[in-house]
Every structure is written in C-alpha cells, then in structure tokens.
Design an enzyme around this catalytic site. Structure first.
Site, PDB file in Angstrom:
ATOM      1  N   ASP A  97       0.866  -1.183   0.000  1.00  0.00           N
ATOM      2  CA  ASP A  97       0.000   0.000   0.000  1.00  0.00           C
ATOM      3  C   ASP A  97       0.900   1.229   0.000  1.00  0.00           C
ATOM      4  OD1 ASP A  97      -2.268   1.865   0.644  1.00  0.00           O
ATOM      5  OD2 ASP A  97      -3.338  -0.015   0.947  1.00  0.00           O
ATOM      6  N   HIS A 136       2.390   1.793  -3.153  1.00  0.00           N
ATOM      7  CA  HIS A 136       1.498   2.737  -3.830  1.00  0.00           C
ATOM      8  C   HIS A 136       2.036   4.160  -3.816  1.00  0.00           C
ATOM      9  CE1 HIS A 136      -2.241  -0.080  -3.211  1.00  0.00           C
ATOM     10  NE2 HIS A 136      -1.250  -0.656  -3.854  1.00  0.00           N
TER      11      HIS A 136
END
Length: 392
Positions: free
Chosen positions: A220, A243
């Site tokens: 993430d 991310h």
C-alpha cells in the site's frame, strides 16, 4: 585560591559526583530477568511488558534490554509516563506475532503510548501477516475482526526510533498518532507488493516529525498522511513496491484537521503504482491541505508519477461527480525525474468546487516510451524551468 573560589570548585565536584552516582544507579532491566525465553515459541509478551514497567518506573535514564534472539509475543505494551528518558535496546532481537488473526482482540500488536524522550534502538518486528492478506474476511467467527498494526505510537514525544525493521505486518506497519517532535532514522519496512492495506507509515494529528533513510517495500502507500499532519520532513528514503508517497485520502470524515507543511526531498520510487500523490474524496466534508512540497525525487518505472486526485473513489464508495471540499494551496513539484510507466506522467485533477491555488511545477523530466503527457483540471499551475512533458 580564595575562600569563595574554593567553595565554587567543591560545589562543582559535588554536582559531578551526584550526576555520576545518579547515572550509575539508572535502571537497566533485561527481559530475561522477567522470564522471557527467547525460544521463538513461548509467549514472551507478558515478560517484556513486565520488564518495561520496571524500567519505566526506575531511575532515569533507564534502559530496557531485549537481547539477541527470537521472541514470540501476542501483545506488548510500552506505556508511560516514565520517570525520565528511557531506551529500549533490541539490536539483534526479532519479535514475532502469532500468524493467526483470530488470536488478536485489538487493532494493535506492539503499543507505545504516553512516553516522552523514548529511544528505540534496533529490533525486527515480524507481524507474520501472510495468512491475513489472503483472507477476505475474518476466518474465525469469534474474532473481533480487529486487524493489528505492527507498531502503534500514540502520544510519544521528543523521541527517536532508529535501526528498526518491520516485517509482514497484518495491517499498517507503523502508525504514528498525536506524537510530536520525533525522529525516525534508518527504518526498514518490508512486505510483498500483494500485501493488503499494509501502509509503511501512516501519520496523523501530529506536529513535528523527521523521517530519514527509510527503505520501504509494501503493498500500500509507503508513507501516508491523515488529517492533522503538520511539519513533517521525509528525506533520503526509498519506496517500492508500494502505492507511493501519499497525502490523504482527505475529507471522508467531518471536522478533519488541516494538513500543513509536508516536505519530501531526495527520495526514490521504483515500480510503484503511484509516485507522489495528494488525494481527497468527492462529495467530501470541508478540509484543507497547504504547504505540500516534493523536491529532488527519482521515479523508476512508476505509474502516475505526479498525481493530484480530488476525485479519489476506490471501489465506487462515494458520490462521483460531487466536488471535493478539501482546499489545496501552496503545493510544489520540483526536480522530479526518471521514467513513467504510464503515458500521463503528470496529472493535476483539482476540485471544481474549491480549485487548487498556488501550485508550482518546476524542472520536471519524466519520460515514457512513446512520449509522456500531462493533464490539469481546475488548476493553473505556475510552470518554472524546463519541463518534460510540457505542463498542461
């Protein structure tokens, strides 16, 4: 030497010896003296917590020692306030969480709370989250479904976290909340790209944080910022897989505190799904983010290297088409270079309800096979220097 001079010298000697005596009597507590086995199987959580309580209550500057070895622990609590400065020395120690999510009844594995002048030196914290990532829901109906964060810092102030490794967290690796004036140095965060919701660091409601030389691989955001984040500096850090570095998402909840003063410098992202990003929800509650600056950033095959997304709506969990009410001002992207994995290397999509103000794009050099492009909406960025691609 006159009488007054002699008295001053003797007073200094007394102060010196008093300080020496106080230092020699500072509390040093080894977790092995509280029954920790370090065999990788016994739950050493109670022993570690007990050792902490003794060190925390002891004469400062106190020290908790976790010797090299592997320790299994269901939960560990490092809760203050303590009598004074305290250090946890865990170099060479690995602490492992049970892999079974059903054993946890709270959203935190290792908790640090209400401590001033804490130093955490070394230690590997392995959340063993592989089975949790694969599950789409709690596998045990008796579980509360609380997915634990590896390290949670709440109300930690004037402290240093250094040479620490977080592995395979079930949830966020490190969550820092309401913790002012702290430093993270030489941090390693490691989980595969398919690990779910494993933000490397999540930061919110604090004033003053420096992160230096963080090496983050996760599934993430490598570093994410929630509301109330103020005066945060991240430098000499890497991200990938992950991310990217993200401010937000903002505006989902009422009465969110403003984000102000976020600075990224001299960082590298490799193979991430986003680069540097600011995101807010459409149909959001009112909010604000200001003084957000990204400078001297290298992108290696990064999707969406520069992204402002005020229509952030994962899994269609919002009212698309209704403008965000989060106001973005004083945002800059400077000296960002490397390669984009998508054609649109720069996208600044601001809210039509509260357009961005004072956005600067300077000296960008992002290439894409076939030619990179840029897109802007509801913003008129100030363009400085030579830029590839051409900015809007």
């Amino acid at each position: 030497m006159d009488k007054h001079g002699y008295i001053r010298v003797m007073a200094l000697y007394c102060l010196f010896f008093m300080a020496l005596i106080a230092t020699n009597h500072a509390a040093v507590v080894n977790v092995k003296t509280k029954g920790a086995k370090g065999d990788g199987a016994t739950d050493d959580g109670p022993a570690i917590t007990s050792a902490w309580k003794e060190a925390c209550a002891g004469a400062p500057p106190s020290q908790l020692v976790i010797p090299p070895g592997t320790y299994m622990a269901l939960v560990v609590d490092f809760i203050g306030p303590c009598k004074g400065p305290i250090e946890i020395v865990a170099r060479g120690a690995t602490i492992k969480a049970p892999p079974e999510l059903a054993k946890f009844t709270r959203d935190t594995w290792i908790k640090f709370m209400s401590v001033d002048k804490l130093t955490l030196s070394g230690g590997t914290f392995d959340g063993q989250g592989q089975a949790t990532w694969k599950a789409t829901k709690c596998q045990d109906s008796q579980s509360s479904c609380n997915i634990p964060v590896n390290l949670r810092l709440n109300k930690i102030t004037n402290s240093v976290i250094r040479d620490v490794t977080s592995l395979n967290s079930k949830n966020f690796h490190i969550a820092v909340l309401a913790s002012d004036n702290n430093r993270f140095e030489n941090i390693v965060i490691d989980a595969p790209g398919n690990s779910v919701n494993t933000d490397g660091m999540h930061i919110a409601k604090l004033n003053g944080l420096n992160v230096t030389n963080a090496r983050i691989k996760t599934g993430d955001d490598c570093i994410s910022f929630g509301d109330g984040s103020k005066n945060v500096h991240v430098q000499q850090s890497t991200c990938g897989p992950g991310h990217g570095f993200g401010v937000g998402s903002l505006g989902k909840y009422p009465n969110e505190e403003a984000v102000q003063g976020i600075f990224f410098r001299n960082c590298t992202l490799t193979g991430t799904t986003n680069g540097v990003r600011i995101k807010s929800w459409p149909a959001s509650y009112p909010g604000a983010a200001t003084d957000i600056h990204f400078e001297d950033i290298i992108m290696n095959g990064v999707q969406n290297p520069i992204l402002v997304d005020q229509e952030y709506c994962p899994n269609n969990q919002c009212k698309k088409g209704v403008p965000s009410k989060v106001k973005l001002t004083n945002v800059s992207f400077r000296k960002i270079r490397g390669t984009s994995a998508t054609k649109v290397a720069v996208k600044i999509a601001c809210s039509p309800g509260v357009p961005c103000e004072n956005v600067e794009v300077a000296d960008i050099n992002l290439t894409f096979n076939g030619g990179a492009t840029s897109e802007c909406s509801n913003a008129k960025p100030k363009v400085v220097g030579q830029n590839v691609p051409k900015i809007c």
